[in-house]
Write a protein that holds these residues in place. Structure first.
Motif, mmCIF file in Angstrom:
data_model
loop_
_atom_site.group_PDB
_atom_site.id
_atom_site.type_symbol
_atom_site.label_atom_id
_atom_site.label_comp_id
_atom_site.label_asym_id
_atom_site.label_seq_id
_atom_site.Cartn_x
_atom_site.Cartn_y
_atom_site.Cartn_z
ATOM 1 N N ILE A 483 -1.988 -9.101 -10.991
ATOM 2 C CA ILE A 483 -1.669 -10.184 -10.490
ATOM 3 C C ILE A 483 -0.322 -9.845 -9.719
ATOM 4 N N LEU A 484 0.529 -8.713 -10.104
ATOM 5 C CA LEU A 484 1.934 -8.278 -9.494
ATOM 6 C C LEU A 484 1.302 -7.656 -7.889
ATOM 7 N N LYS A 487 0.905 -11.108 -4.105
ATOM 8 C CA LYS A 487 1.859 -11.825 -3.946
ATOM 9 C C LYS A 487 1.823 -13.615 -4.029
ATOM 10 N N ASP A 488 0.594 -13.760 -3.752
ATOM 11 C CA ASP A 488 0.158 -15.147 -3.836
ATOM 12 C C ASP A 488 -0.045 -15.668 -5.054
ATOM 13 N N ARG A 489 -0.248 -14.630 -5.983
ATOM 14 C CA ARG A 489 -0.607 -14.958 -7.510
ATOM 15 C C ARG A 489 0.885 -14.928 -8.564
ATOM 16 N N PRO A 503 15.553 -19.116 -9.355
ATOM 17 C CA PRO A 503 15.905 -18.436 -7.921
ATOM 18 C C PRO A 503 14.649 -17.808 -7.591
ATOM 19 N N LYS A 504 14.121 -18.147 -6.533
ATOM 20 C CA LYS A 504 12.823 -17.399 -6.130
ATOM 21 C C LYS A 504 12.978 -16.224 -5.753
ATOM 22 N N GLU A 505 14.353 -15.871 -4.962
ATOM 23 C CA GLU A 505 14.689 -14.300 -4.462
ATOM 24 C C GLU A 505 14.440 -13.655 -5.864
ATOM 25 N N ASP A 506 15.188 -13.970 -6.664
ATOM 26 C CA ASP A 506 15.332 -13.250 -8.016
ATOM 27 C C ASP A 506 14.274 -13.036 -8.748
ATOM 28 N N PHE A 507 13.339 -14.137 -8.668
ATOM 29 C CA PHE A 507 12.082 -13.896 -9.265
ATOM 30 C C PHE A 507 11.082 -12.770 -8.653
ATOM 31 N N ILE A 508 11.454 -12.847 -7.327
ATOM 32 C CA ILE A 508 10.540 -11.881 -6.591
ATOM 33 C C ILE A 508 11.151 -10.576 -6.859
ATOM 34 N N ARG A 509 12.631 -10.089 -6.865
ATOM 35 C CA ARG A 509 13.054 -8.985 -7.059
ATOM 36 C C ARG A 509 12.547 -8.358 -8.594
ATOM 37 N N ALA A 514 8.835 -4.998 -11.933
ATOM 38 C CA ALA A 514 7.732 -4.878 -12.829
ATOM 39 C C ALA A 514 6.549 -4.330 -12.125
ATOM 40 N N ALA A 515 6.021 -4.425 -10.785
ATOM 41 C CA ALA A 515 5.152 -4.057 -10.241
ATOM 42 C C ALA A 515 5.194 -2.492 -10.028
ATOM 43 N N ALA A 516 6.511 -1.891 -9.871
ATOM 44 C CA ALA A 516 6.787 -0.501 -9.943
ATOM 45 C C ALA A 516 6.639 -0.075 -11.355
#
Ligand SMILES: Nc1ncnc2c1ncn2[C@@H]1O[C@H](COP(=O)(O)OP(=O)(O)OP(=O)(O)O)[C@@H](O)[C@H]1O
Length: 602
Positions: A483-484, A487-489, A503-509, A514-516
Motif C-alpha cells: 500500500i505504501l 500513492k493512490d492507496r 493534515p494531509k502533508e503530515d500524513f504524507i510525511r 513508514a515506507a522507508a
C-alpha cells in the motif's frame, strides 16, 4: 513457571560443617594433649616426688619410723612399670648409717649369691661406712676362736636374676628372697648360730629354714657383719606387707638376741626382691638409677597406688572420649538440621514437576532444565492433532511450527526442531534453560519443552501470537508495504475514524517514513534514530505552522533560525528514499533536532 534454586546452600553448609569439624578436631587435640600431659605427670610423679609415701605399703607407712630406719631398695626395675617405680618407704628419715649396699663389700666369697652379684652392677656404690670398715681382718675370714657362721652351701646358676635356689627343694626351685645385712655388735667367741637363726626366725614370724646365712664379714673383733637370704615359705616371693613387717620389726628393734650369743644388732640393709612384672608397654619413665641412692624403696607391681593412677588415667581418657563423641554427634546433628533448613520447600505441584523432570532426566540421561515445564510428548501430540499439516503456523530454519491448545487450555505455538544429533540435544537443553529465563513483554514467552534423546525429539512450546507475524503485516499480500508503494492507496492506511480530518502533508510525511522502514533490503531501512528524528520534525513543523497561523505572521516561517535549511538535507541519508523528502519544501534541517534525539537507538 520457574523454580528458584537455593543459593548454593550446600556450599555455605559445607563451610559451616568444615568449621565445626575443625573446632572439634582442635578440641580433641587439646584434650589429647591435656590427657597426655596429665598422664605424663602421673607417670613422672613417683620419680619427681620421691618423698611421697606409697599407697602400696600401708602397713609400713602407718608405722612410727625410727630415725635410723634403713630404706628398702627395689631391685627390679628392668621389667617394672614406671607406675611401680621405687617409692620411699620412710620419707625424710635418712638412715643413721646409710644403706649397706652389697656391692660395697669386698668380693670375698665365691658363695655370694647370684642376685647379689647381679644387683651390684646396677646399683651405685652407697655411702661409705667408716665405722664398720674392715681393719686387719680379711673379709670372709674369721678370727681364731670365733665360730664361723654356717654358710649356705647351695649355689645354683639355674635361677633368674635376683632369684635364688630355695633350700631343701629338689630341682631348680627358685624364689625371690629378702636379703638382710645385720651388723652384730657383740658376737661371742663361740656363738650358737642355730640359736641365733632360731631367735631371728621366731621373732620375725618365720621358720628357721627360711633363713640362711650366705656371707659374713668381720670388721672388728666382736663385731660381725652377716648377710642372709630370707626365702618365702610359700610362693616365690614375699608380699609387700610381709616384707614391710620384717623390715619394721628389725629396724624398730623388736628382735632381741641373747646377749651371750650375738648381742645387739644394727640393720645395715634389707632388700626385698620380687619377680619382675611384665609391663604392657616399654615405658621407662623412671630408671632405677633415677631413684636416690640413699633411699631404699619398696614397690609392688601393680600396687594399689598404681592401680589408682591407672584408674585415674582411664577415667580421664573415658571422659575425654565421651566429650569427643558428644561433640561429633552434636556437629552432625547441627549440620543435618542446617542442611534441611537450607533446602527449598517446593509446592506439591512443583514437586510433581520436579519428580517428572528427574524421571525424564534419568531416562534421557541428560540434565534437564528445571526453570520451565517439561511437557509430555503425548500432550503436545494431542494439542497439535498429531502434528497435522492443518496445524502448521509456519516454518523456520529449524523446523515447523504448529498451532495447538494444551490440556489446560493454553493456546501455544509448538516448534518441532529437526534433530541435531547428540550435540543438538545438548545445545537444545542449554537453549531451553536460557530461553526460560528470558522474560520481556516484547518477547514471546516459552511455556515449556519436551526432549527425548532416545527418540531424538526436541520441541519448544511458546505462547501463541494470534495475529500473525510482523513480517506478514508489513510485507505480506495484505501487508503495509504494497500500500505504501502505491500513492493512490495511502489513504487506506489512515484510521477511518478520523474521517479525513488530518493534515494531509503530515500524513504524507509519516507514510514516507513508514515506507522507508519496510524497504526490502535492511541496508535501505533508516535507523531508529533517524526515524525518531524524522517523526519529531514532522511534529515541530506542524507546531510551527500552527503558531504561524495563530500569529498571522506567515513570513516568519522563512526566517526561522530553528529550521534553517542547508538545501542538501533530506529526510534519509541513504537508500531509495534518500532523495525523497517531503520536507524539502519546508526547509527543515536535521541539524535542528536536539542532540538528545540523536542518542535514541534504532
Ligand atoms: N509464538 C508464535 N505464535 C504464532 N506463530 C508463530 C510463533 N512462533 C512462530 N510462529 C510462526 O512460525 C513461523 C516460523 O517461526 P520460527 O521461529 O520457527 O522461524 P523464524 O523465526 O521465522 O526464523 P528462524 O528459523 O530463523 O528463527 C513464523 O514465521 C511464524 O509464522
Amino acid at each position: 513457571m520457574s523454580i528458584s534454586a537455593p543459593s548454593n546452600p550446600s556450599g555455605a553448609l559445607g563451610n559451616f560443617c568444615s568449621f565445626l569439624v575443625r573446632v572439634v578436631v582442635v578440641l580433641s587435640c587439646a584434650i589429647s594433649i591435656a590427657n597426655a600431659d596429665s598422664a605424663r605427670k602421673l607417670l613422672q610423679a613417683p620419680a619427681e616426688s620421691p618423698a611421697r609415701v606409697p599407697e602400696g605399703a600401708p602397713p609400713v607407712s602407718d608405722l612410727p619410723l625410727p630415725s635410723n630406719l634403713p630404706l628398702i631398695h627395689k631391685p627390679h626395675q628392668r621389667h617394672s612399670s614406671p607406675l611401680s617405680a621405687p617409692t620411699v618407704l620412710a620419707p625424710g628419715q635418712p638412715p643413721f648409717y646409710g644403706p649397706l649396699i652389697t656391692s660395697s663389700h669386698p668380693p670375698t666369697s665365691p658363695r655370694l649369691s647370684k642376685p647379689l652379684m647381679k644387683r651390684s652392677a646396677s646399683v651405685p656404690p652407697a655411702v661409705e661406712l667408716p665405722n664398720i670398715a674392715p681393719t686387719q681382718i680379711s673379709p670372709g675370714t674369721i678370727p681364731a676362736g670365733l665360730a664361723e657362721p654356717p654358710l649356705s652351701p647351695e649355689v645354683s646358676n639355674c635361677c633368674k636374676r635376683d632369684s635364688i635356689l630355695k633350700r631343701g627343694t629338689h630341682g631348680c626351685h627358685c624364689v625371690y628372697p629378702i636379703k638382710l645385712d645385720l651388723l652384730l655388735l657383740n658376737v661371742s667367741q663361740n656363738p650358737n648360730w642355730n640359736v641365733f637363726l632360731a631367735e631371728l626366725a621366731s621373732q620375725l614370724d618365720l621358720l628357721s629354714s627360711q633363713i640362711e646365712i650366705i656371707n659374713f664379714y668381720v670388721p672388728s673383733l666382736s663385731r660381725l657383719n652377716i648377710s642372709m637370704d630370707i626365702t618365702p615359705h610359700t610362693g616365690i616371693s614375699f608380699s609387700a606387707s610381709d616384707a614391710s613387717k620384717i623390715n619394721s620389726t628389725l629396724v624398730m628393734h623388736r628382735v632381741h638376741f641373747d646377749p651371750n650369743v650375738v648381742g645387739d644388732y644394727k640393720v645395715l640393709n634389707l632388700t626385698w626382691f620380687e619377680p619382675p612384672v611384665p609391663a604392657p608397654a616399654p615405658i621407662v619413665a623412671s630408671e632405677p638409677v633415677a631413684a636416690p641412692a640413699h633411699q631404699s624403696s619398696i614397690s609392688t607391681s601393680p600396687s594399689p597406688s598404681n592401680k589408682g593412677k591407672h584408674s585415674n588415667l582411664i577415667l580421664i581418657f573415658g571422659i575425654s572420649a565421651g566429650i569427643l563423641v558428644f561433640a561429633i554427634i552434636s556437629v552432625l546433628i547441627i549440620c543435618s538440621c542446617t542442611f534441611h533448613e537450607g533446602k527449598p520447600k517446593a509446592s506439591p505441584k512443583e514437586s510433581v514437576k520436579l519428580r517428572t523432570i528427574d524421571a525424564v532426566a534419568r531416562a534421557g540421561s541428560l540434565p534437564h532444565p528445571s526453570s520451565t515445564r517439561f511437557l509430555q510428548y503425548e500432550e503436545l501430540k494431542e494439542a497439535t492433532n498429531n502434528f497435522s499439516p492443518a496445524s502448521i503456523l509456519g516454518e523456520g530454519g529449524f523446523g515447523r511450527v504448529f498451532k495447538g491448545v494444551l490440556s489446560d487450555g493454553t493456546a501455544v505455538a509448538i516448534k518441532r526442531l529437526t534433530s541435531g544429533g547428540p550435540q543438538g540435544d545438548k545445545e537444545f537443553l542449554v537453549e531451553v534453560e536460557m530461553l526460560s529465563r528470558l522474560h520481556h513483554r516484547n518477547l514471546v514467552k516459552l511455556v515449556g519443552y519436551y526432549s527425548s534423546r532416545e527418540s531424538s525429539q526436541n520441541l519448544l512450546c511458546y505462547e501463541l501470537v494470534p495475529n500473525g507475524s510482523l513480517e506478514a503485516w508489513l510485507h505480506g499480500p495484505l501487508g503495509a508495504r504494497p500500500i505504501l508503494r502505491d500513492k493512490d492507496r495511502l489513504e487506506e492506511l489512515a484510521d477511518p475514524r478520523l474521517g479525513g480530518k488530518y493534515p494531509k502533508e503530515d500524513f504524507i510525511r509519516v507514510c514516507t517514513i513508514a515506507a522507508a522502514c519496510v524497504a526490502p533490503e535492511a541496508s535501505q531501512r533508516p535507523t531508529m534514530g533517524e526515524v525518531v528524528q524524522s517523526l519529531k520534525m514532522v511534529q515541530r513543523v506542524t507546531e510551527y505552522q500552527d503558531s504561524m497561523l495563530t500569529n498571522n505572521r506567515p513570513n516568519q516561517r522563512q526566517s526561522s533560525t530553528t529550521f534553517e535549511s542547508d538545501e542538501t538535507s533530506s529526510m534519509f541519508s541513504s537508500g531509495p528514499y534518500s532523495g525523497l523528502s517531503v520536507f524539502d519544501n519546508d526547509n527543515i534541517s536535521r541539524t535542528a533536532v536536539s542532540s538528545e534525539d540523536l542518542h535514541e537507538g534504532r
